[in-house]
Structure formats: structure tokens, C-alpha cells
Design an enzyme around this catalytic site. Structure first.
Site, short mmCIF file in Angstrom:
data_model
loop_
_atom_site.label_atom_id
_atom_site.label_comp_id
_atom_site.label_asym_id
_atom_site.label_seq_id
_atom_site.Cartn_x
_atom_site.Cartn_y
_atom_site.Cartn_z
N HIS A 50 18.64 -15.78 -2.43
CA HIS A 50 19.58 -15.40 -1.37
C HIS A 50 18.96 -14.27 -0.53
O HIS A 50 17.93 -13.70 -0.91
CB HIS A 50 20.92 -14.95 -1.96
CG HIS A 50 20.81 -13.83 -2.94
ND1 HIS A 50 21.08 -13.95 -4.27
CD2 HIS A 50 20.42 -12.55 -2.76
CE1 HIS A 50 20.87 -12.81 -4.88
NE2 HIS A 50 20.47 -11.94 -3.98
C1 T46 Z 1 20.48 -9.13 -5.36
C2 T46 Z 1 19.68 -9.32 -6.60
C3 T46 Z 1 18.50 -8.42 -6.69
C4 T46 Z 1 29.55 -8.71 -8.78
O1 T46 Z 1 30.69 -9.06 -9.03
N1 T46 Z 1 29.25 -7.42 -8.42
C5 T46 Z 1 28.00 -6.99 -8.15
O2 T46 Z 1 27.78 -5.79 -7.84
C6 T46 Z 1 26.93 -7.94 -8.19
C7 T46 Z 1 25.50 -7.52 -7.88
C8 T46 Z 1 27.22 -9.25 -8.54
N2 T46 Z 1 28.50 -9.61 -8.83
C9 T46 Z 1 28.77 -10.99 -9.23
C10 T46 Z 1 28.47 -12.07 -8.21
C11 T46 Z 1 28.18 -13.28 -9.10
O3 T46 Z 1 29.41 -13.89 -9.46
O4 T46 Z 1 27.92 -11.28 -10.36
C12 T46 Z 1 27.57 -12.66 -10.36
C13 T46 Z 1 26.05 -12.82 -10.43
O5 T46 Z 1 25.50 -12.43 -9.17
P1 T46 Z 1 24.24 -13.15 -8.52
O6 T46 Z 1 24.20 -14.57 -8.92
O7 T46 Z 1 24.22 -12.83 -7.06
O8 T46 Z 1 23.03 -12.41 -9.27
P2 T46 Z 1 21.49 -12.38 -8.88
O9 T46 Z 1 20.77 -11.84 -10.05
O10 T46 Z 1 21.05 -13.70 -8.34
O11 T46 Z 1 21.40 -11.33 -7.64
C14 T46 Z 1 21.66 -9.97 -7.85
C15 T46 Z 1 22.57 -9.43 -6.74
O12 T46 Z 1 23.79 -10.18 -6.72
C16 T46 Z 1 21.91 -9.52 -5.39
O13 T46 Z 1 22.65 -8.77 -4.44
O14 T46 Z 1 19.96 -8.81 -4.32
O15 T46 Z 1 20.43 -9.24 -7.82
#
Ligand code: T46
Length: 139
Positions: A50
Site C-alpha cells: 500500500h
Molecule cells: C504501514 C506499514 C509499514 C490499526 O487499527 N491501527 C494502526 O495504527 C495500524 C497501523 C493498523 N491498524 C489495523 C488496520 C488493519 O486492520 O491493523 C490491521 C493490519 O494493518 P495492515 O494490514 O495495514 O498492516 P501492514 O503491516 O500491512 O502495514 C502497516 C501499517 O498499517 C501501514 O500504515 O505503512 O505497516
């Protein structure tokens, strides 16, 4: 500049380890509203996929080894965070993926804004449209 590797200041105390620190708006170019960390990840797992519209982040890995793949819509690059005191600024408009190269590596992130799903671009075609629109907006 939307990506930059930054050395994290480290103080070594004889026989008792090291202390590393960074300060918002001094060592990283934004105020911090949120800190999160990703842990318990098996070797070889890929996360991310993303970009963000507005968010600035500082990624660092206090333990382990994680490859960060970066794509600004025209150029791709990568940075390996490997437990050494360095971190990576990732600005808006950068598609990024993270690949765990060592089990249980910890990815810590200091972010400029509170969590907002509306700030994410999770579709690559939408990302390319976003980058093109912003290039033309900036001309
Ligand atoms: C990024 C990379 C480096 C929350 O509810 N609060 C939060 O502060 C964050 C970061 C995520 N979430 C939720 C959103 C999703 O339902 O946690 C779940 C997993 O998030 P995501 O699939 O986006 O995780 P990554 O590891 O792909 O990405 C994360 C960050 O979301 C993103 O901003 O830049 O780490």
C-alpha cells in the site's frame, strides 16, 4: 525527498549495552502522533502492499532483519533494516512492502497521524493514478 535512511543516535555504556534514541522534529522531520510495532511474524512473510496519501512514517527494526521495498511509481528501491541503529523515513505517495528475513524481527513505526484507513491506497492502479495526479498538481 519521500524516502531517506537516517542514523539513530546511539550511546554505548561500557559493559552495559547501548541506548538509541531519536527526537521528533529534530532527527525526523515530523511530529509523532502514533507509534505501532509489528511482531510475531514468521520468516518470509510479506506485509504492506500500500501507499499513504498524507502520512509520514519512520520505520526502524530494533531486532532482526526486514527488507523494505519502495516504489514511487517510476523508480523502485529497497532498504534492509537489520537491528542496527538506523531507520527509514517513508513519506506519502510511496508504495511499500515489508518482507521478514528473520523470524520474530520487530518493525517499529513512528507515524505523523492517527490511524485512518481513508489515508491508505491499497490498489496499485489507484496508486499510479494518485502519483500521476500529484505530479500534475505540482507542475
Ligand atoms: C504501514 C506499514 C509499514 C490499526 O487499527 N491501527 C494502526 O495504527 C495500524 C497501523 C493498523 N491498524 C489495523 C488496520 C488493519 O486492520 O491493523 C490491521 C493490519 O494493518 P495492515 O494490514 O495495514 O498492516 P501492514 O503491516 O500491512 O502495514 C502497516 C501499517 O498499517 C501501514 O500504515 O505503512 O505497516
Amino acid at each position: 525527498m519521500q524516502n531517506e535512511v537516517i542514523s539513530i543516535k546511539t550511546i554505548t555504556t561500557e559493559n552495559s549495552g547501548k541506548l538509541s534514541f531519536f527526537e521528533a522534529e529534530r532527527n525526523i522531520p515530523f511530529a509523532i502522533k502514533r507509534v505501532y510495532y509489528i511482531h510475531g511474524v514468521a520468516n518470509g512473510v510479506r506485509r504492506g502492499g500500500h501507499a499513504h496519501k498524507e502520512l509520514w512514517q519512520f520505520l526502524f527494526c530494533p531486532y532482526g532483519k526486514i527488507r523494505i521495498l519502495l516504489d514511487d511509481g517510476s523508480e523502485k528501491s529497497e532498504v534492509v533494516l537489520d537491528g542496527l541503529p538506523k531507520g527509514l523515513i517513508v513519506g506519502p505517495g510511496i508504495w511499500h512492502d515489508m518482507i521478514w528475513l528473520k523470524e520474530d524481527s520487530i518493525l517499529c513505526v513512528a507515524a505523523s497521524e492517527y490511524y485512518d484507513e481513508a489515508d491508505y491506497i491499497r490498489d496499485y492502479d489507484d496508486f499510479i493514478k494518485f502519483v500521476r495526479a500529484n505530479i500534475y498538481d505540482n507542475l
